[in-house]
Enzyme design. Sequence first.
Site: not given
Length: 379
Positions: A46, A98, A170, A195
């Site tokens: 992690r 978004y 973004d 994406k």
Amino acid sequence: MRYGTKILHNGNETDPNTGALSIPIYQVSTFHQEDIDRPGKYDYARSGNPTREALERTIAALEGGTYGYAFASGMAAVSSVLAIFRPGDHIIAAEDLYGGTYRILTRFFCEFGIEVTFIDATDVNAIEKAVRNNTRALYLESPSNPLLKITDLGAAVDIARRHNLITIIDNTFMSPYFQRPLDLGIDISIHSATKFIGGHSDVIGGLVVTKREDLAKKIYFVQNGYGAVLGPQDCWLLHRGIKTLRARMEIQQQSADKIARWLKNQPWVEEVFYPGLESHNGYAVHAAQATGAGAVLSFKTVTEKVAKSIMKNVKIWSVAVSLGGVESIMSYPVKMSHASMPEEERRRLGITDTLIRLSAGLEEVEDLMEDIEKGAILV
């Protein structure tokens, strides 16, 4: 070194242990420590993993940053960045962004005392007017989702610096291939790596890059503390996807440009949104801060019936949530990416029942245009 070469040769392409031309998938949860008083670089996955580190260092290099972080999804990346703020902080955000980001700001972080004001970020004066004494950040998308609005990033950075604000963007639509916001003074760049970074519709992930050590420490604290990290297999898939970024973005942009210019001349189209069109309101600004217009465009049909006929009858386009894959994807924002936004807010912004968003893939562009036209002329 030119940028296209840097994508493949940035210091993170070869396994240092074996010389393999692909970083291995370190499918491991923990690491043996030879000396408990002098722990090794990795202890628990992690907190750090060699496969993830290779991806994080790669995206940092490609964005012109210093520190990169990989998260379990684009929204995990967005949320983790927003988590560096505290109750009572105020964030200025672009209104046309978004839907998932709008939702997390208005329905989650507001519950923890973080305030947000949405503004038309194409008007830099609106940014200045929205600044308060407790304003801590400016959150942008350029081009925006789904109307491809353009913000003058240099001007926005100037305002933010005068008020000591953290600038966040973004950068999903452009990818670092076409736009590198950190070079323009932006503090934090975020990607839904699902994406264009991944590029094959087979992995979900998010990436964050910054040059600032103080912000890097805060972001890593959230990444390690929340634990919303990207697994090694998915990191490997993104790392592989990046290797073809240049080829994909160039071809997909060429197709998007041709489709946008073709759509402008169709009688069943009311308006086309694409920053590569000279008629786009943000054309000059975008051309000055990016090296391409990207592979995403939107358009409005003359009626809702035409829009739905196109989506019902296409055979080559995939009608789906998401974008950026090698296959061309057609999306309906009011029911998909922006379904979580209140209807009255969508209408105010121009996100209507006639709006279709396109992400051009690698198919022959003539086939893509013919496929759209068949659905439109059936009405």
